[in-house]
Write an enzyme that holds these catalytic residues in place. Sequence first.
Site, mmCIF file in Angstrom:
data_model
loop_
_atom_site.group_PDB
_atom_site.id
_atom_site.type_symbol
_atom_site.label_atom_id
_atom_site.label_comp_id
_atom_site.label_asym_id
_atom_site.label_seq_id
_atom_site.Cartn_x
_atom_site.Cartn_y
_atom_site.Cartn_z
ATOM 1 C CG HIS A 160 -2.192 0.723 1.004
ATOM 2 N ND1 HIS A 160 -2.535 1.808 1.781
ATOM 3 C CD2 HIS A 160 -3.181 0.571 0.112
ATOM 4 C CE1 HIS A 160 -3.697 2.278 1.371
ATOM 5 N NE2 HIS A 160 -4.101 1.553 0.358
ATOM 6 C CE LYS A 178 -2.121 5.121 -1.038
ATOM 7 N NZ LYS A 178 -2.209 4.381 0.189
ATOM 8 C CG ASP A 198 17.957 13.589 -8.013
ATOM 9 O OD1 ASP A 198 18.075 12.623 -8.788
ATOM 10 O OD2 ASP A 198 17.695 14.744 -8.398
#
Length: 183
Positions: free
Chosen positions: A119, A121, A126
């Site tokens: 789940h 996100k 960099d």
Amino acid sequence: MFNNKKSKYFIYVSFLVFMNPLNASSFKDAPYKVCFTPGSDCAQEIVNEIDLAKKSIFVQAYSFTSAPIAKAIVNAKKRGVEVNVILDKGQFSQKYSSAKFLQNQGIPLWKDSKPAIAHNKIIIIDTKTVITGSFNFTKAAQERNAENVLIISDATLANKYKENWDKRQSASIKELPQSEDIN
């Protein structure tokens, strides 16, 4: 109220932990941006950050159907940015997932199938910027849902997220590019 020695000790230790500059300053000087839907173009904020990438982009996503974000990731790869993506196992069978698009563009993909759902996100750029929040990288998150995006520029935090990305990658299955039958 705080008559016993144990309570006083707990309050003292809590004060030291929460007021300690090493703990309290974790985000104090870190530049951050927040975005909320409905009302703001959070997908564009994410695209803007991806467009700034110079060296690397590491993605972990539960749901990924956003064409603008997928295109920005592909464009970053074309600019020479190292791009790697871990997706929840459901993204490889979902009709409108960006998995196949990214795969066809030569983006290395891994299928995270060990937990019930992956789940996450997050996007790490960099190893100094983290994009996270409730916002799935989907059209629905931008157009229909109440979501939030937090963009934090902090190398220490980005390294922690990258360590977790590496752990999830080692537990995931590398997806090979789909070969098209020419016959």
